[in-house]
Design an enzyme around this catalytic site. Sequence first.
Site, PDB file in Angstrom:
ATOM      1  N   CYS A  17       0.865  -1.176   0.000  1.00  0.00           N
ATOM      2  CA  CYS A  17       0.000   0.000   0.000  1.00  0.00           C
ATOM      3  C   CYS A  17       0.899   1.222   0.000  1.00  0.00           C
ATOM      4  O   CYS A  17       2.124   1.104  -0.056  1.00  0.00           O
ATOM      5  CB  CYS A  17      -0.996  -0.006   1.155  1.00  0.00           C
ATOM      6  SG  CYS A  17      -0.294   0.234   2.781  1.00  0.00           S
ATOM      7  N   ASP A  18       0.328   2.385   0.066  1.00  0.00           N
ATOM      8  CA  ASP A  18       1.132   3.591  -0.074  1.00  0.00           C
ATOM      9  C   ASP A  18       2.148   3.737   1.051  1.00  0.00           C
ATOM     10  O   ASP A  18       3.320   3.985   0.809  1.00  0.00           O
ATOM     11  CB  ASP A  18       0.217   4.808  -0.146  1.00  0.00           C
ATOM     12  CG  ASP A  18       0.845   5.939  -0.924  1.00  0.00           C
ATOM     13  OD1 ASP A  18       1.796   5.695  -1.684  1.00  0.00           O
ATOM     14  OD2 ASP A  18       0.381   7.074  -0.772  1.00  0.00           O
TER      15      ASP A  18
END
Length: 103
Positions: A17-18
């Site tokens: 994810c980010d």
Amino acid sequence: MVTTIDAKDIRKLVIACDAGMGSSVMLAGQLRKALKKQPVEVAHTPVDSIPPDADVVVCHRGLAERARRGAPDAVIVPFDVYIGDPAVNQVVAAIKDGGVLSV
């Protein structure tokens, strides 16, 4: 770009994810539970820090291009929703049932 892998060759599944903290941790926990009897390591990481030994990377569709740049030898599986996404279910089914994972 790698788009297929035989499920028996999947040893490390990375959820990216980010930031590598919120959504990837949640999804990694779900997949560890679903795959607990399989010989597959499930890890989570920021999309910009995908380990080079990742065989398959699961990430939100909006991060897929960054994942491809960071893990050119891994199969990148983009998904749209965190719970019940068909793409994630396809990964779990391939690992449990065997066969080829193709994206």
